[in-house]
Scaffold this active site. Structure first.
Site, PDB file in Angstrom:
ATOM      1  N   ARG A  10      24.069  30.093   7.930  1.00  0.00           N
ATOM      2  CA  ARG A  10      25.438  29.378   9.374  1.00  0.00           C
ATOM      3  C   ARG A  10      26.786  29.645   8.957  1.00  0.00           C
ATOM      4  NH1 ARG A  10      30.579  25.997   9.391  1.00  0.00           N
ATOM      5  NH2 ARG A  10      29.961  25.199  11.456  1.00  0.00           N
ATOM      6  N   THR A  16      37.871  27.547   4.591  1.00  0.00           N
ATOM      7  CA  THR A  16      36.573  26.751   4.352  1.00  0.00           C
ATOM      8  C   THR A  16      35.623  26.453   4.073  1.00  0.00           C
ATOM      9  OG1 THR A  16      35.643  24.884   6.390  1.00  0.00           O
ATOM     10  CG2 THR A  16      35.316  26.823   7.553  1.00  0.00           C
ATOM     11  N   THR A  60      40.002  22.118  13.524  1.00  0.00           N
ATOM     12  CA  THR A  60      39.439  22.197  12.148  1.00  0.00           C
ATOM     13  C   THR A  60      37.901  20.727  12.939  1.00  0.00           C
ATOM     14  OG1 THR A  60      39.177  20.001  10.303  1.00  0.00           O
ATOM     15  CG2 THR A  60      40.233  19.218  12.454  1.00  0.00           C
ATOM     16  N   GLY A  61      36.772  20.710  12.459  1.00  0.00           N
ATOM     17  CA  GLY A  61      36.176  19.881  12.438  1.00  0.00           C
ATOM     18  C   GLY A  61      34.421  20.812  13.149  1.00  0.00           C
ATOM     19  N   THR A  66      38.259  21.227   6.718  1.00  0.00           N
ATOM     20  CA  THR A  66      38.964  22.745   6.667  1.00  0.00           C
ATOM     21  C   THR A  66      40.047  22.393   6.884  1.00  0.00           C
ATOM     22  OG1 THR A  66      37.025  24.080   8.383  1.00  0.00           O
ATOM     23  CG2 THR A  66      39.502  24.864   8.502  1.00  0.00           C
ATOM     24  N   SER A  91      35.595  20.313   0.648  1.00  0.00           N
ATOM     25  CA  SER A  91      35.468  20.885   1.840  1.00  0.00           C
ATOM     26  C   SER A  91      35.762  22.700   2.418  1.00  0.00           C
ATOM     27  CB  SER A  91      36.457  20.215   3.409  1.00  0.00           C
ATOM     28  OG  SER A  91      37.264  19.854   3.098  1.00  0.00           O
TER      29      SER A  91
HETATM   30  C1  SD4 Z   1      32.897  23.986  10.468  1.00  0.00           C
HETATM   31  N1  SD4 Z   1      35.447  23.645  11.175  1.00  0.00           N
HETATM   32  O1  SD4 Z   1      32.542  25.160   9.496  1.00  0.00           O
HETATM   33  C2  SD4 Z   1      34.937  24.411  10.096  1.00  0.00           C
HETATM   34  C3  SD4 Z   1      34.797  23.034   8.988  1.00  0.00           C
HETATM   35  C4  SD4 Z   1      33.756  22.026   9.538  1.00  0.00           C
HETATM   36  O2  SD4 Z   1      33.168  19.881  10.138  1.00  0.00           O
HETATM   37  O3  SD4 Z   1      33.635  21.703   7.791  1.00  0.00           O
HETATM   38  N2  SD4 Z   1      33.367  21.173  10.061  1.00  0.00           N
HETATM   39  O4  SD4 Z   1      32.248  23.735  11.526  1.00  0.00           O
END
Ligand code: SD4
Length: 327
Positions: free
Chosen positions: A217, A207, A240-241, A189, A86
């Site tokens: 994206r 990340t 994160t998330g 992340t 990740s």
């Molecule tokens: C994002 N917050 O790119 C980062 C990492 C991620 O699920 O993949 N979160 O949205």
């Protein structure tokens, strides 16, 4: 205690925080602060991969380097960890099978830099720092970021998926469903926020972003104020998330502003999660987690669902802590 009295007490406590010679009427606040002083220096990072990253950051601080050096060097450990899916070039690709990275770095004086949608760069966090220190800009994206890396002598890596990422991608292609998975393998992340012994703060966030995202994206991690925000006068926060939900509420900036109004880091993180939930259309499959510190060395973390944890490193030791969650 009423909300206003609570607020006044907290404001007083934080205004007394750097006046150690005041000892009388508000003895309690001063004592609390003395306790908090022991928390400096302090390094916090998201997820269990934060343990190794914190070790490195701590080592850098022990070498009398800056907190900015510490948060950069710390997350480079995660970027280079070949088992991590990740963060870094070994991470899971987008739906075209291409790994694109996002990263940002910020110091408490407001200096910041970021790169988004960048390919073939092993250490996007160092590229983000170069954007911060060697350009008049804050954010470089895509091909421009890659060209900047070349211009600064950073070797580009071959564009080949890591064996684990290749295997996962081939499996994913069978259905090609875009379905973010929450708490992937208990890491995601890496966001790191830290404070040196003098109270100077810095943060970093890096990340490979959402697995199987659309090509192009960009998530919250390279967006200053979303994935990361640091202000020496108040505190620092990282996220994160699911980045879309963090961007929507300017999550890290929101937390720092709530702390500026006197809210402790834990309350500020909880309020930001509450705000995100109020705007989110699909709570069951959305995970976000926040991590914050204030300038007194207090800290907090909160997530929508259970499973989010963070690594803490301070003088008295290091550990991994499960964050509380809304559900
Ligand atoms: C994002 N917050 O790119 C980062 C990492 C991620 O699920 O993949 N979160 O949205």
């Amino acid at each position: 205690m009423t909300g206003r009295r609570k607020f006044l007490k907290r404001s007083l406590a934080s205004s007394l925080a750097f006046v150690p010679w005041l000892t009388s009427a508000n003895g309690l606040e001063i004592e609390e602060h003395r306790d908090r002083e022991k928390f400096k220096p302090l390094i916090l990072s998201t997820w269990n991969h934060g343990m190794a990253a914190n070790d490195k950051a701590w080592e850098v601080l022990q070498d009398k380097k800056s907190i900015l050096d510490a948060v950069e060097q710390g997350v480079k450990v995660t970027e280079a960890d070949l088992s991590n899916l990740s963060v870094g070039l070994q991470g899971l690709p987008d739906r075209e099978g291409i790994v694109t990275l996002d990263a940002s770095i910020m110091s408490g004086d407001g200096a910041c830099g970021a790169v988004a949608f960048v390919r073939q760069v092993k250490h996007p966090i160092s590229l983000a720092r170069k954007v911060m220190e060697e350009t008049p800009h804050v954010l470089l994206a895509g091909e421009g970021a890659r060209q900047f890396a070349i211009a600064r002598g950073m070797a580009l890596e071959k564009e080949v998926l890591s064996p684990k990422a290749e295997e996962a991608y081939q499996k994913w292609k069978k259905t090609s469903q875009y379905k973010p998975i929450i708490n992937i393998e208990n890491h995601d992340t890496i966001g790191m926020i830290g404070m040196d012994s003098e109270g100077k703060m810095a943060g970093s966030c890096t990340t490979s972003g959402l697995a199987y995202k659309m090509h192009g994206r960009v998530g919250d991690s390279p967006i200053i104020g979303a994935g990361l925000y640091v202000d020496d006068e108040v505190g620092a926060a990282t996220a994160t998330g699911l980045g879309e939900e963090v961007i929507r509420i300017c999550g890290s900036f929101l937390i720092v502003e709530l702390m500026r109004q006197g809210r402790p880091p834990q309350e500020a993180c909880e309020e930001a999660v509450r705000r995100a939930i109020s705007k989110c259309k699909n709570i069951e499959s959305t995970q976000i987690g926040f991590l914050a510190i204030n300038r007194d060395g207090e800290y907090g973390a909160f997530s929508i669902h259970p499973g989010f944890n963070y690594a803490r490193h301070q003088e008295k030791g290091k550990d991994l802590i499960d964050a509380k969650s809304k559900y």
